[in-house]
Design an enzyme around this catalytic site. Structure first.
Site, PDB file in Angstrom:
ATOM      1  N   ALA A  35      68.971  70.458  64.139  1.00 42.52           N
ATOM      2  CA  ALA A  35      69.734  69.703  63.139  1.00 42.52           C
ATOM      3  C   ALA A  35      71.127  70.299  62.949  1.00 42.52           C
ATOM      4  CB  ALA A  35      68.978  69.684  61.817  1.00 42.52           C
ATOM      5  N   MET A  41      97.528  64.226  51.078  1.00 48.96           N
ATOM      6  CA  MET A  41      98.576  63.469  51.787  1.00 48.96           C
ATOM      7  C   MET A  41      98.632  62.015  51.332  1.00 48.96           C
ATOM      8  SD  MET A  41      98.534  64.861  55.673  1.00 48.96           S
ATOM      9  CE  MET A  41      99.844  63.710  56.105  1.00 48.96           C
ATOM     10  N   GLU A  74      71.234  73.094  55.245  1.00 49.31           N
ATOM     11  CA  GLU A  74      70.981  73.601  56.609  1.00 49.31           C
ATOM     12  C   GLU A  74      71.565  75.005  56.787  1.00 49.31           C
ATOM     13  OE1 GLU A  74      69.476  72.049  59.199  1.00 49.31           O
ATOM     14  OE2 GLU A  74      69.417  69.920  58.608  1.00 49.31           O
TER      15      GLU A  74
END
Ligand code: TGC
Ligand code: FAD
Length: 390
Positions: free
Chosen positions: A248, A343, A369
């Site tokens: 993953a 921006m 994770e």
């Protein structure tokens, strides 16, 4: 011209096969058609868009590298990565659903399950008829999953499962959960728990400012009777769930590039169109510095990740190499999202553009994770030989 313009500053397309490009372009076209137009609304509503599940299956988003005999797409690791890149260009939450289904549910059933389990679950997961989730994290054990307290007892003809998991992607609607729990000797095993088993509930987690188009929940096990045939027989110990995480995390390394590309593309376009002080903001040195640094970081991440994909295809990638790519790329993406948002000035905080959603999503991606810190400590351990965890 109908597709997203993907930055390819170092002509990396030359390193891809025709199959890689075909797989990527079909995922890209599907994301542009089915995900991008609706995802902002679902994120605002904090709802998972269930209508995209079939399409995710069709582009190979469920089990891209699982063999075709089990319903997977049978693709290599580069194609898998490119699919994740294109999905996350749309939204990290959609990529989460795909990551969890592929690497955290199908992968352990394929690698640690027996043939009956593979035939029972994998084809239905590959088509999206069933959605799965992965229960490792607990309220008191996040970075340190080895300390888990969820446990099961052998009752002769079944196992009795007790405990709770937290922060589980797809939990609120998943049909099955791959759950990691300790047996009476304290050894970690994977169990397949099915919705409808008595004592098993999946309350949804609300009030998230991140990954809003992905459903997150708890898994609660109150004396759940799990049939013995639902234990994954071929691997146990903490290395079993960590092995799924390798797959993953590799996909996330690619996915983060997709989110970064979308932020960069949007900011670049905006910088050419937005006029202040009688000239495009893109003609100012400060905004050019931002864009130049973004494309440099994206290009470095693309090279790192492509090489990692080649190593994975050869079976040579180490867990520590995967940690480096996950950490580098997610951090690269979140920094690009923050710069790109500025921006766009005030427009950058609205849902008219995807950037703020990516930025908020990436706060989850940099945490789940394995957090940014944990991956740094994995690299530290790999190069010094000393574990700083314990
Ligand atoms: P340690 O003693 O280092 O290792 C225990 C055993 O595991 C082996 N191992 C691995 N095996 C395969 N792959 C890996 N990446 C592995 N890393 C370690 C190791 O060799 C050992 O095996 P053995 O046979 O000697 O027992 O374990 P530790 O307790 O010191 O912990 C290590 C640490 C901190 C790196 C690990 O626990 C860790 O990675 N923590 C982070 C937890 C984490 O990532 N959780 C993720 C939950 S799932 C999720 O977030 C899904 S989000 C999905 C989405 O929506 O996309
Ligand atoms: P903690 O481990 O409590 O960490 C808190 C802080 O301490 C972090 O900054 C961390 O880096 C730091 N820290 C911890 N240990 C150390 C150390 N030894 N040295 C230095 N610093 C340290 N889990 C699943 O099992 N399945 C899922 O599907 C899933 N989906 C998720 C979806 C979302 C949206 C989120 C936010 C999380 C998900 N998770 C899932 C959980 C995720 O993996 C954990 O949140 C993550 O591993 C961190 O654990 P924690 O939140 O308990 O933080």
């Amino acid at each position: 011209p109908d597709l997203f313009q993907s930055p390819d500053y170092y002509l990396l397309d030359d390193l891809l096969t025709e199959e890689h490009k075909l797989v990527r372009d079909s995922a890209r076209a599907w994301v542009k058609r089915e995900v991008s137009p609706i995802i902002e609304e679902y994120a605002q509503k904090a709802e998972f868009p269930h209508q995209i599940v079939k399409g995710l299956a069709e582009i190979g988003g469920f089990g891209p590298y699982i063999p075709v005999e089990y319903g997977g797409a049978g693709l290599d690791q580069i194609s898998y990565g490119l699919i994740m890149q294109e999905i996350e260009r749309g939204d990290s939450g959609v990529r989460s659903t795909s990551s969890v289904q592929s690497s955290l549910v199908m992968y352990p059933i394929w690698k640690y399950g027996n043939e009956e389990q593979r035939m029972k679950y994998l084809p239905k997961l590959a088509t999206g008829d069933w959605i799965g989730c992965f229960g490792l994290t607990e309220p008191d054990h996040g970075s340190n999953p080895g300390g888990m307290v969820t446990n099961f007892k052998d009752m002769g003809d079944h196992y009795l499962l007790n405990g709770a998991k937290m922060w589980i992607s797809n939990a609120p609607f998943a049909q099955i959960a791959v759950v990691w729990a300790k047996n009476e000797e304290g050894r970690i095993h994977g169990l397949i728990v099915e919705r409808g088993m008595e004592g098993f509930t999946t309350p949804e987690t609300h009030n998230k400012w991140s990954l809003r188009a992905s459903a997150t929940g708890e898994l609660i096990f109150d004396n759940v009777k799990v049939p013995k045939e639902n234990l994954l027989p071929n691997k146990s110990g903490l290395g079993a769930p960590l092995g799924c995480l390798d797959s993953a995390r590799y996909g996330i390394a690619w996915g983060a590039i997709g989110a970064a590309m979308d932020c960069y593309d949007t900011a670049l376009r905006y910088s050419k169109e937005r006029i202040q002080f009688d000239k495009p903001i893109g003609a100012t040195q400060l905004q050019q510095k931002k864009l130049a640094e973004m494309i440099t970081e994206i290009t470095k991440a693309q090279l790192l990740t492509w090489r990692l994909g080649v190593l994975r295809n050869e079976g040579r990638a180490t867990s520590a190499q995967i940690s480096m790519a996950k950490r580098n790329n997610v951090n690269m993406a979140i920094e690009i999202a923050r710069e790109a948002r500025q921006m766009l000035g005030g427009m950058g905080i609205t849902g008219e553009y995807s950037i703020m959603r990516h930025m908020m999503n990436l706060e989850s991606v940099i945490t789940y994770e394995g957090t940014h810190d944990i991956h740094l400590l994995i690299t530290g351990m790999d190069v010094t030989g000393f574990s700083a965890f314990k």
